[in-house]
Write a protein that holds these residues in place. Structure first.
Motif, mmCIF file in Angstrom:
data_model
loop_
_atom_site.group_PDB
_atom_site.id
_atom_site.type_symbol
_atom_site.label_atom_id
_atom_site.label_comp_id
_atom_site.label_asym_id
_atom_site.label_seq_id
_atom_site.Cartn_x
_atom_site.Cartn_y
_atom_site.Cartn_z
ATOM 1 N N GLY A 62 0.771 -1.235 0.000
ATOM 2 C CA GLY A 62 0.000 0.000 0.000
ATOM 3 C C GLY A 62 0.797 1.276 0.000
ATOM 4 N N MET A 63 2.120 1.203 -0.137
ATOM 5 C CA MET A 63 2.958 2.401 -0.074
ATOM 6 C C MET A 63 3.044 3.086 -1.434
ATOM 7 S SD MET A 63 4.983 4.329 1.846
ATOM 8 C CE MET A 63 5.811 3.452 3.185
ATOM 9 N N GLU A 64 2.788 4.392 -1.452
ATOM 10 C CA GLU A 64 3.073 5.191 -2.634
ATOM 11 C C GLU A 64 4.515 5.675 -2.544
ATOM 12 O OE1 GLU A 64 0.311 8.356 -3.235
ATOM 13 O OE2 GLU A 64 -1.380 7.020 -3.645
ATOM 14 N N VAL A 65 5.241 5.619 -3.666
ATOM 15 C CA VAL A 65 6.658 5.980 -3.674
ATOM 16 C C VAL A 65 6.899 7.036 -4.741
ATOM 17 C CG1 VAL A 65 9.025 5.155 -3.986
ATOM 18 C CG2 VAL A 65 7.322 3.694 -2.862
ATOM 19 N N TYR A 66 7.523 8.137 -4.342
ATOM 20 C CA TYR A 66 7.786 9.254 -5.240
ATOM 21 C C TYR A 66 9.264 9.625 -5.210
ATOM 22 C CZ TYR A 66 2.710 9.939 -5.059
ATOM 23 O OH TYR A 66 1.351 9.766 -5.126
ATOM 24 N N VAL B 40 9.545 10.700 -14.674
ATOM 25 C CA VAL B 40 8.621 9.794 -13.989
ATOM 26 C C VAL B 40 8.853 9.960 -12.490
ATOM 27 C CG1 VAL B 40 7.812 7.430 -13.731
ATOM 28 C CG2 VAL B 40 8.747 8.186 -15.930
ATOM 29 N N THR B 41 7.959 10.654 -11.825
ATOM 30 C CA THR B 41 8.112 10.937 -10.400
ATOM 31 C C THR B 41 7.488 9.844 -9.539
ATOM 32 O OG1 THR B 41 8.201 13.331 -10.757
ATOM 33 C CG2 THR B 41 7.536 12.583 -8.570
ATOM 34 N N ALA B 42 6.345 9.329 -9.940
ATOM 35 C CA ALA B 42 5.665 8.267 -9.190
ATOM 36 C C ALA B 42 6.190 6.913 -9.654
ATOM 37 C CB ALA B 42 4.161 8.349 -9.402
ATOM 38 N N LEU B 43 6.797 6.163 -8.735
ATOM 39 C CA LEU B 43 7.372 4.870 -9.080
ATOM 40 C C LEU B 43 6.549 3.691 -8.565
ATOM 41 C CD1 LEU B 43 11.101 5.790 -8.490
ATOM 42 C CD2 LEU B 43 9.905 5.585 -10.671
ATOM 43 N N HIS B 44 5.708 3.935 -7.570
ATOM 44 C CA HIS B 44 4.820 2.883 -7.059
ATOM 45 C C HIS B 44 3.593 3.525 -6.425
ATOM 46 C CE1 HIS B 44 3.415 -0.438 -4.434
ATOM 47 N NE2 HIS B 44 3.848 -1.169 -5.443
#
Length: 325
Positions: free
Chosen positions: A142-146, A233-237
């Motif tokens: 559930g982690m968003e990674v930037y 590409v800033t959002a990786l996950h």
């Protein structure tokens, strides 16, 4: 997806620090939202203005990153919205179990700011390098990674994650001032790739500090007769796979450049998005070689993710295809 075509970036602009740009943004957010609270591990650069306005809105746990995450999780369970910051190598590695079990498994809305991800601490050496942070944090449930490309992008990302209380987020911040990129690098939704420069021969997808390197490479490739597009590409996950496929279009070559290990990073995620029938793909990333004691830029060159390495990869592929033709 933002697809603005723009002229080359201004190399004369003075570098800007993510921490310096974010400090007033965080202070304003805390002042506007009574549920927002900041938590630090003996580091106040990001939260100095918060402390000046209202020291009750800042909790310092000392040099104890596992404690930092546990406290942030407890504050989230109490109904607050914590923003926790620490040096990336110590936040990610020392508190990995707490991040997973205390924050991610219950899906708590904790924002984690990792300062100095990648090779940003330069000559301080591998104890302070965190090229594994993207890999490790992308494995969290559930982690968003930037991974912002410059200071303005970091501001956009932090504002975005503060507005979303659905779950946790990790934002890699640089340790030192970064090159200033064109406005398109921080425009629109940071969850979507942004096209910074157009070109039909190759698309260079880059993240974080490597975006500036990709733009430099594109300038050099133009002199070589190669029209290179560059996208950030800033959002990786979660990875924006559909948007990346659309952006690639009919270009015959894609090069990815990332200041991180490959696992779970930009290169493999792009490969998965494009599939076996996609264009030729070259993935440039760091590895586990022991680094020299060197400045950030020299370390990018050592691992082959600087502008010259990107340019060389494109030209080598072009020459090989010419010989095969």
């Amino acid at each position: 997806m933002t697809t603005t075509s723009i002229p080359p970036h201004p190399a004369s602009a003075a570098p800007r620090s993510m921490r310096a740009e974010l400090a007033p943004v965080l202070a304003a957010a805390v002042a506007a939202d009574p549920g927002l609270i900041t938590v630090g591990a003996d580091g106040r650069a990001l939260f100095g203005q918060v402390i000046e306005r209202d020291p009750r809105r800042y909790v310092d746990v000392g040099i104890a990153e596992a404690n930092l995450v546990g406290v942030a999780a407890g504050l989230a369970r109490a109904g607050l919205r914590p923003v926790a910051a620490a040096m990336a190598p110590f936040l990610v590695r020392r508190a990995y179990e707490q991040i997973r079990l205390d924050v991610c498994v219950p899906g708590l809305p904790v924002v984690l700011l990792g300062v100095g991800g990648g090779l940003g601490y330069g000559p301080l050496g591998p104890t302070h390098h965190a090229t594994d942070d993207i890999t490790l944090m992308s494995a969290m449930p559930g982690m968003e990674v930037y991974c912002p490309a410059d200071a303005a992008d970091a501001v956009r990302v932090v504002r975005t994650v503060l507005a979303d209380t659905s779950g946790p987020a990790y934002v890699r911040l640089s340790a030192r001032p970064d090159p200033v990129l064109p406005p398109a690098a921080s425009g629109g939704d940071p969850r979507e790739p942004r096209l910074l420069r157009d070109g039909d021969d190759v698309l260079v997808l880059a993240t974080g500090r490597c975006v500036a390197e990709a733009l430099d490479a594109a300038d050099g490739l133009a002199a070589d007769g190669v029209a290179a597009a560059v996208a950030s590409v800033t959002a990786l996950h979660p990875f924006p796979a559909a948007a990346v496929r659309e952006l690639v279009g009919s270009r015959p070559l894609v090069v990815t450049a990332a200041e991180s290990l490959p696992q779970g990073g930009l290169g493999p995620c792009t490969a998965d998005a494009l599939g076996r029938r996609g264009p030729a793909l070259i993935s440039l990333h760091t590895d586990h070689r022991y680094p020299p004691v060197a400045a950030h830029q020299d370390l990018l060159r050592f691992y082959g993710v600087d502008g010259q390495s990107i340019r060389s990869a494109v030209l080598s592929h072009r020459n090989r295809k010419t010989r095969e033709a």
